[in-house]
Design an enzyme around this catalytic site. Structure first.
Site: not given
Ligand code: SAM
Length: 359
Positions: A224-227, A243, A263, A280, A309
């Site tokens: 999320c949000p979906g990039g 997500d 998760d 991501d 990261k």
């Molecule tokens: C940097 S953002 C991702 C942005 C996404 N790649 C985009 O292009 O829009 C990181 C995402 O990882 C999700 N996240 C973190 N830990 C997670 C988990 N254990 N399971 C699922 N999603 C997780 C967060 O909710 C967040 O939306």
């Protein structure tokens, strides 16, 4: 006598990491030296001890084989320009002393810093007459030939530049080593540019076409949000987007996205095997690396592209440890894959890893 050093461009703030990586890579090739850098300058020079080692290293090391370098060239010399009314004369004088090989292109560049950006106009203006002068001397081909070495002039100030040579196939094709991309207006987040840059620069055209083909299946962990999902959907892939956050409504309307509020560390692909896993999630790099390797070993995904990261300190060591852990897991399962890791232009404190299975 050449200066027997190389110059690497990097993201500002990553000079120590780039220097550490060059030390690691040169030592792995059995040649030694030391990096020189200042914090925030966005470049590093590396001085070799053994004669001609810089040329040899640059001939064997592609920019894409490194994590942190955006461009690499063997330094011919550093010039301090006394009279800025004539910047070309000192460059030609240096090359008269140490004639370069015949080059197919000229790259006049500057560091990716606020000060560096003020040199952009100077570099553009300077390139035109320098190109003419180099052609006059026979050091530059009349037409651009990208299969030949490139001559680099890297301005670090209006009156100071490094001059050097990079090798075809080893250098970055982009000015300043930066792959600039336009933000796609329909993408739901700027993160989309990270995956787009990864797909364009870390995969060959053939790999891209094979892996991201219409109808192929992918999983996006931390979507999320979906990039990232957007990049896969525009290539007509079916995506399981995992997500707990909110997914972009337009992406959902494509019918190509199966959103799962779960998760990412516990998720399993819904219909079994997928072609591509992307991830991501902001998590500890070793945890993400372990998860990615597990997916590949269990054959849940053929290929994986993910971000790690970076911590505040020991970033180079952390990245290499995570990648070695992935390599070890794949090797123990007898999986042959190429692993590329890059600190992309659109990344911040993270690197992107592409694990592509060999067929
Ligand atoms: C940097 S953002 C991702 C942005 C996404 N790649 C985009 O292009 O829009 C990181 C995402 O990882 C999700 N996240 C973190 N830990 C997670 C988990 N254990 N399971 C699922 N999603 C997780 C967060 O909710 C967040 O939306």
């Amino acid at each position: 006598m050449t200066s027997n050093s190389i110059l690497a461009y990097c993201r500002p703030g990553y000079e120590v990491d780039t220097g550490n990586e060059l030390t690691r890579l040169t030592a792995a090739r059995g040649c030694y030296g030391y990096p020189l850098m200042k914090a925030g300058e966005a470049f590093v020079t590396y001085q070799f001890q053994a004669p001609a080692a810089a040329q040899e290293f640059i001939g064997q090391t592609a920019v894409d084989d490194t994590v942190f370098a955006r461009q690499l060239f063997a330094v011919i010399g550093k010039i301090t320009i006394e009279d800025t009314a004539d910047r070309i004369g000192p460059v030609l004088a240096l090359l008269d002393e140490q004639p370069p090989p015949r080059c197919g292109t000229l790259m006049v560049e500057y560091p990716d810093t606020e000060d560096g950006k003020t040199l952009a106009k100077l570099c553009r203006k300077f390139a035109v007459p320098l190109r003419q002068a180099l052609r006059g001397k026979g050091w530059l081909t009349a037409k651009e030939q990208l299969n030949l070495p490139a001559l680099h002039v890297f301005f670090v100030a209006g009156d100071c530049c490094y001059v050097g040579i990079s090798q075809p196939r080893q250098r970055s094709p982009f000015a300043n080593g930066i792959c600039r991309l336009k933000f796609p207006p329909k993408a739901p987040s700027r993160s989309t540019l990270k995956l787009e840059e990864a797909l364009l620069t870390m995969l060959s055209e053939q790999e891209r076409n094979e892996i991201c083909r219409p109808g192929a299946r992918a999983v996006d962990l931390g979507a999320c949000p979906g990039g990232w999902t957007y990049q896969l959907v525009i290539r007509e892939m079916h995506v399981e987007a995992v997500d707990n956050g909110k997914m972009d409504a337009d992406l959902m309307a494509t019918g190509l996205v199966d959103y799962r509020a779960e998760d990412g560390f516990k998720y399993r692909p819904q219909l079994g095997h997928v072609e591509l896993l992307v991830c991501d999630m902001i998590e500890q790099p070793d945890r993400v690396a372990e998860l990615m390797a597990a997916w590949l070993v269990k054959q849940w995904a053929t290929h994986a592209i993910f971000n790690l990261k970076l911590p505040m300190k020991r970033r180079c060591e952390t990245v290499y440890a995570a990648i070695q852990a992935v390599e070890a897991k794949l090797a123990s399962a007898n999986i042959k894959a190429t692993i590329k890791t890059r600190h992309l232009y659109h990344n911040r404190d993270e690197v992107t890893v592409a694990v592509l299975r060999k067929s």
